[in-house]
Structures are given as C-alpha cells and as structure tokens.
Design a protein around this motif. Structure first.
Motif, PDB file in Angstrom:
ATOM      1  N   LEU A 296       4.664  39.177  72.317  1.00 32.31           N
ATOM      2  CA  LEU A 296       5.115  38.780  70.987  1.00 32.31           C
ATOM      3  C   LEU A 296       3.961  38.806  69.985  1.00 32.31           C
ATOM      4  N   TYR A 297       2.817  38.230  70.348  1.00 33.24           N
ATOM      5  CA  TYR A 297       1.687  38.208  69.415  1.00 33.24           C
ATOM      6  C   TYR A 297       1.120  39.603  69.198  1.00 33.24           C
ATOM      7  N   HIS A 298       1.154  40.426  70.211  1.00 33.28           N
ATOM      8  CA  HIS A 298       0.704  41.809  70.036  1.00 33.28           C
ATOM      9  C   HIS A 298       1.637  42.539  69.059  1.00 33.28           C
ATOM     10  N   TYR A 299       2.924  42.370  69.254  1.00 31.64           N
ATOM     11  CA  TYR A 299       3.908  43.018  68.389  1.00 31.64           C
ATOM     12  C   TYR A 299       3.749  42.551  66.943  1.00 31.64           C
ATOM     13  N   LEU A 300       3.655  41.237  66.747  1.00 34.99           N
ATOM     14  CA  LEU A 300       3.517  40.710  65.393  1.00 34.99           C
ATOM     15  C   LEU A 300       2.227  41.171  64.724  1.00 34.99           C
ATOM     16  N   SER A 301       1.165  41.320  65.517  1.00 32.07           N
ATOM     17  CA  SER A 301      -0.103  41.769  64.927  1.00 32.07           C
ATOM     18  C   SER A 301      -0.008  43.196  64.404  1.00 32.07           C
ATOM     19  N   ARG A 302       0.928  43.962  64.928  1.00 31.98           N
ATOM     20  CA  ARG A 302       1.112  45.358  64.512  1.00 31.98           C
ATOM     21  C   ARG A 302       2.147  45.513  63.391  1.00 31.98           C
ATOM     22  N   HIS A 303       2.848  44.432  63.056  1.00 35.32           N
ATOM     23  CA  HIS A 303       3.913  44.506  62.045  1.00 35.32           C
ATOM     24  C   HIS A 303       3.683  43.443  60.980  1.00 35.32           C
ATOM     25  N   GLY A 304       2.755  43.731  60.103  1.00 37.89           N
ATOM     26  CA  GLY A 304       2.385  42.803  59.043  1.00 37.89           C
ATOM     27  C   GLY A 304       3.520  42.446  58.100  1.00 37.89           C
ATOM     28  N   GLU A 305       4.521  43.309  58.014  1.00 37.23           N
ATOM     29  CA  GLU A 305       5.639  43.024  57.118  1.00 37.23           C
ATOM     30  C   GLU A 305       6.478  41.824  57.592  1.00 37.23           C
ATOM     31  N   LEU A 306       6.283  41.406  58.815  1.00 38.37           N
ATOM     32  CA  LEU A 306       7.004  40.255  59.360  1.00 38.37           C
ATOM     33  C   LEU A 306       6.269  38.940  59.147  1.00 38.37           C
ATOM     34  N   LEU A 307       5.082  39.001  58.568  1.00 37.67           N
ATOM     35  CA  LEU A 307       4.206  37.836  58.499  1.00 37.67           C
ATOM     36  C   LEU A 307       4.058  37.302  57.083  1.00 37.67           C
ATOM     37  N   GLN A 308       3.656  36.048  57.012  1.00 33.93           N
ATOM     38  CA  GLN A 308       3.257  35.490  55.734  1.00 33.93           C
ATOM     39  C   GLN A 308       1.875  36.047  55.398  1.00 33.93           C
ATOM     40  N   ARG A 309       1.515  36.026  54.162  1.00 36.86           N
ATOM     41  CA  ARG A 309       0.271  36.665  53.717  1.00 36.86           C
ATOM     42  C   ARG A 309      -0.993  36.018  54.263  1.00 36.86           C
ATOM     43  N   HIS A 310      -0.976  34.732  54.525  1.00 38.72           N
ATOM     44  CA  HIS A 310      -2.209  34.044  54.931  1.00 38.72           C
ATOM     45  C   HIS A 310      -2.537  34.206  56.417  1.00 38.72           C
ATOM     46  N   VAL A 311      -1.703  34.880  57.183  1.00 31.24           N
ATOM     47  CA  VAL A 311      -1.964  35.050  58.618  1.00 31.24           C
ATOM     48  C   VAL A 311      -3.021  36.143  58.795  1.00 31.24           C
ATOM     49  N   THR A 312      -4.104  35.785  59.489  1.00 29.35           N
ATOM     50  CA  THR A 312      -5.224  36.714  59.643  1.00 29.35           C
ATOM     51  C   THR A 312      -5.190  37.394  61.016  1.00 29.35           C
ATOM     52  N   PRO A 313      -5.866  38.524  61.145  1.00 26.70           N
ATOM     53  CA  PRO A 313      -5.962  39.166  62.459  1.00 26.70           C
ATOM     54  C   PRO A 313      -6.625  38.265  63.505  1.00 26.70           C
ATOM     55  N   ARG A 314      -7.517  37.396  63.074  1.00 28.95           N
ATOM     56  CA  ARG A 314      -8.180  36.469  64.009  1.00 28.95           C
ATOM     57  C   ARG A 314      -7.159  35.557  64.686  1.00 28.95           C
ATOM     58  N   PHE A 315      -6.130  35.153  63.952  1.00 28.70           N
ATOM     59  CA  PHE A 315      -5.077  34.323  64.530  1.00 28.70           C
ATOM     60  C   PHE A 315      -4.476  34.999  65.753  1.00 28.70           C
ATOM     61  N   PHE A 316      -4.182  36.298  65.633  1.00 29.69           N
ATOM     62  CA  PHE A 316      -3.558  37.013  66.739  1.00 29.69           C
ATOM     63  C   PHE A 316      -4.520  37.219  67.893  1.00 29.69           C
ATOM     64  N   ALA A 317      -5.784  37.415  67.589  1.00 29.06           N
ATOM     65  CA  ALA A 317      -6.775  37.545  68.661  1.00 29.06           C
ATOM     66  C   ALA A 317      -6.859  36.258  69.471  1.00 29.06           C
ATOM     67  N   VAL A 318      -6.860  35.124  68.793  1.00 29.39           N
ATOM     68  CA  VAL A 318      -6.933  33.832  69.475  1.00 29.39           C
ATOM     69  C   VAL A 318      -5.665  33.582  70.290  1.00 29.39           C
ATOM     70  N   GLU A 319      -4.509  33.869  69.712  1.00 33.45           N
ATOM     71  CA  GLU A 319      -3.251  33.630  70.418  1.00 33.45           C
ATOM     72  C   GLU A 319      -3.098  34.548  71.625  1.00 33.45           C
TER      73      GLU A 319
END
Length: 125
Positions: free
Chosen positions: A48-71
């Motif tokens: 799920l986190y890998h998928y979301l990291s590749r689809h920025g259109e599904l995210l709020q603007r303040h979500v950073t790539p670091r968030f997905f790396a940590v998750e």
C-alpha cells in the motif's frame, strides 16, 4: 489488507486454544500460523505505501517522500519480526515468540507518528 486484518481474530483464537490445550506441536503450528498472517498483513501495508508513493494524485500536498520511506521501513521490520516470531515459536518455544508478538503492537504504537517522533518522545523521558 482488510482480509489479512480479518484473519487476526481467527489466528489469535487458534493460538489461544493451542496454548490452553498444552500440546507443544500445536502451539508451534499456531504461532507459526500467526506469524504468517502477520507477514501477510505487513506485506499488504508495504505494498500500500509503495503504491501510494507512486501515485501522488491520491495524496494531500504535505505528504513527503520521506513519509513513505519510513512507513515502508516499518512494514519491512514488521515482516521480519512476524517471520522471526513464527520461526521462534516453531523451533524454540511459544513463550519466546509471544514476547516478540506482544512487543510488535508496542513498536507500532510508539512509532505511529514516525521514528523521529519516537526518538523525540524517548529523549524527553
């Protein structure tokens, strides 16, 4: 992901009944099964986190790539810990595996806001 979450009450009951019956082989199988479900659950989060990291259109603007790396790191740690608990339960014994399985929710709870927040909370104690 929801399917693997839905399996948790079942495998918890299997572990409970095996421990209550006191059969060492059944206990090992039950804990190994619990570990397998935990691996599947953690792998679903990883995907799920890998998928979301590749689809920025599904995210709020303040979500950073670091968030997905940590998750993704947290999910990978979960995969390894659940697998280790299953193997430990099978080979060593259920009490040792249960310690790992009981520490995992604590780890996830403490690190739910990221590792930075966990380090900050531990430093202020």
């Amino acid at each position: 992901m929801l399917f693997s979450v839905a399996l948790l009450p079942f495998v918890t009951a299997v572990v409970s009944q095996a421990v209550e019956a006191g059969d060492r082989f059944d206990e090992g199988v039950a804990v190994a099964l619990y570990g397998l479900v935990g691996v599947v659950l953690s792998a679903a989060w990883l995907w799920l986190y890998h998928y979301l990291s590749r689809h920025g259109e599904l995210l709020q603007r303040h979500v950073t790539p670091r968030f997905f790396a940590v998750e993704r790191l947290r999910a990978l740690l979960g995969i390894m810990a659940y697998a280790a608990a299953g193997v430990v339960g099978w080979l060593v014994g259920v009490p040792a595996a249960l310690v790992v399985l009981l520490l995992l929710p604590l780890f996830y709870g403490l690190s739910s806001n990221g590792f930075y927040d966990l380090r900050r909370r531990l430093r202020h104690r």
